[in-house]
Design a protein around this motif. Sequence first.
Motif, PDB file in Angstrom:
ATOM      1  N   ASN A  27       0.928  -1.165   0.288  1.00 30.48           N
ATOM      2  CA  ASN A  27      -0.034  -0.175   0.123  1.00 30.48           C
ATOM      3  C   ASN A  27       0.658   1.053   0.291  1.00 30.48           C
ATOM      4  N   ARG A  28       1.628   1.480   0.735  1.00 28.59           N
ATOM      5  CA  ARG A  28       3.039   1.832   0.592  1.00 28.59           C
ATOM      6  C   ARG A  28       3.420   2.527  -0.302  1.00 28.59           C
ATOM      7  N   MET A  29       3.737   1.728  -1.125  1.00 30.00           N
ATOM      8  CA  MET A  29       4.367   1.469  -2.611  1.00 30.00           C
ATOM      9  C   MET A  29       3.108   2.379  -3.701  1.00 30.00           C
ATOM     10  N   VAL A  30       2.200   1.554  -3.205  1.00 24.67           N
ATOM     11  CA  VAL A  30       1.490   1.961  -4.330  1.00 24.67           C
ATOM     12  C   VAL A  30       1.234   3.517  -4.363  1.00 24.67           C
ATOM     13  N   TYR A  31       1.425   3.851  -2.841  1.00 20.58           N
ATOM     14  CA  TYR A  31       1.094   5.778  -2.543  1.00 20.58           C
ATOM     15  C   TYR A  31       2.015   6.389  -3.289  1.00 20.58           C
ATOM     16  N   LEU A  32       3.656   5.684  -3.422  1.00 23.02           N
ATOM     17  CA  LEU A  32       4.657   5.686  -3.829  1.00 23.02           C
ATOM     18  C   LEU A  32       4.695   6.549  -5.382  1.00 23.02           C
ATOM     19  N   ILE A  33       3.748   5.700  -5.310  1.00 24.62           N
ATOM     20  CA  ILE A  33       3.992   5.341  -7.488  1.00 24.62           C
ATOM     21  C   ILE A  33       2.956   6.522  -7.797  1.00 24.62           C
ATOM     22  N   THR A  34       1.515   6.819  -7.371  1.00 21.75           N
ATOM     23  CA  THR A  34       0.249   7.217  -7.803  1.00 21.75           C
ATOM     24  C   THR A  34       0.406   8.796  -7.375  1.00 21.75           C
ATOM     25  N   SER A  35       1.242   8.665  -6.296  1.00 20.80           N
ATOM     26  CA  SER A  35       1.875  10.349  -5.981  1.00 20.80           C
ATOM     27  C   SER A  35       3.032  10.905  -7.406  1.00 20.80           C
ATOM     28  N   GLY A  36       3.619   9.960  -7.497  1.00 18.67           N
ATOM     29  CA  GLY A  36       4.321  10.380  -8.061  1.00 18.67           C
ATOM     30  C   GLY A  36       5.955  10.728  -7.972  1.00 18.67           C
ATOM     31  N   PHE A  37       5.712  10.256  -6.468  1.00 18.86           N
ATOM     32  CA  PHE A  37       7.617   9.662  -5.656  1.00 18.86           C
ATOM     33  C   PHE A  37       8.112   8.778  -6.914  1.00 18.86           C
ATOM     34  N   VAL A  84       8.370   0.662 -12.961  1.00 20.84           N
ATOM     35  CA  VAL A  84       7.403   1.102 -12.505  1.00 20.84           C
ATOM     36  C   VAL A  84       6.456   1.512 -14.215  1.00 20.84           C
ATOM     37  N   ASN A  85       5.271   1.238 -13.977  1.00 22.02           N
ATOM     38  CA  ASN A  85       4.047   1.410 -15.131  1.00 22.02           C
ATOM     39  C   ASN A  85       3.390   2.614 -15.240  1.00 22.02           C
ATOM     40  N   ASP A  86       3.501   2.834 -16.615  1.00 23.51           N
ATOM     41  CA  ASP A  86       2.471   3.878 -16.778  1.00 23.51           C
ATOM     42  C   ASP A  86       1.314   3.929 -16.116  1.00 23.51           C
ATOM     43  N   SER A  87       0.384   4.803 -15.855  1.00 25.28           N
ATOM     44  CA  SER A  87      -0.411   4.739 -15.333  1.00 25.28           C
ATOM     45  C   SER A  87      -1.281   4.397 -15.873  1.00 25.28           C
ATOM     46  N   ASN A  88      -1.788   4.578 -17.218  1.00 25.65           N
ATOM     47  CA  ASN A  88      -2.540   3.820 -17.637  1.00 25.65           C
ATOM     48  C   ASN A  88      -2.814   2.053 -17.574  1.00 25.65           C
ATOM     49  N   ALA A  89      -1.445   1.465 -17.104  1.00 23.27           N
ATOM     50  CA  ALA A  89      -1.542  -0.200 -17.513  1.00 23.27           C
ATOM     51  C   ALA A  89      -2.332  -0.621 -16.108  1.00 23.27           C
TER      52      ALA A  89
END
Length: 138
Positions: A27-37, A84-89
């Motif tokens: 969940n933390r890593m999802v946040y880091l990915i979706t927040s743009g970190f 990290v994948n593109d957010s569209n994926a």
Amino acid sequence: MKQQSKEIPPFAFDESSDLPLWVQLRNRMVYLITSGFYKPGEKLPTVRKYAADLRIAYNTVNKAYMGLERDGYVTAVRGSGVFVNDSNAIMKPAPEVDALVEEFVRGCLENGMAYDDIPKMVSSCIRRMKKENEQNQR
């Protein structure tokens, strides 16, 4: 030239949570990915580095990475790393499912449950249903 990954940001696990450590990390890593970190195409730190830096078991981090890959947040490339994948994926829940979850949470709150108790109840229910399903398949 080999791509270097970013340093691992500080993270404290919630020992009182019903969520397993690997889920908290995922969940933390999802946040880091979706927040743009972590940006699309960026290489994540190795499983070993995450495990060492956070002082947790290698298998815990590996399970979190597998969850990220299963859900489309990252792609593992054998011999190269995890990217990290593109957010569209990234798979997003259907609006109907999102509405069901929201309705469920509102119902729990209306029946006097606290926000923090809802995930614990859901986790318990999922464990029970999985167990029943496994017993029915035997």
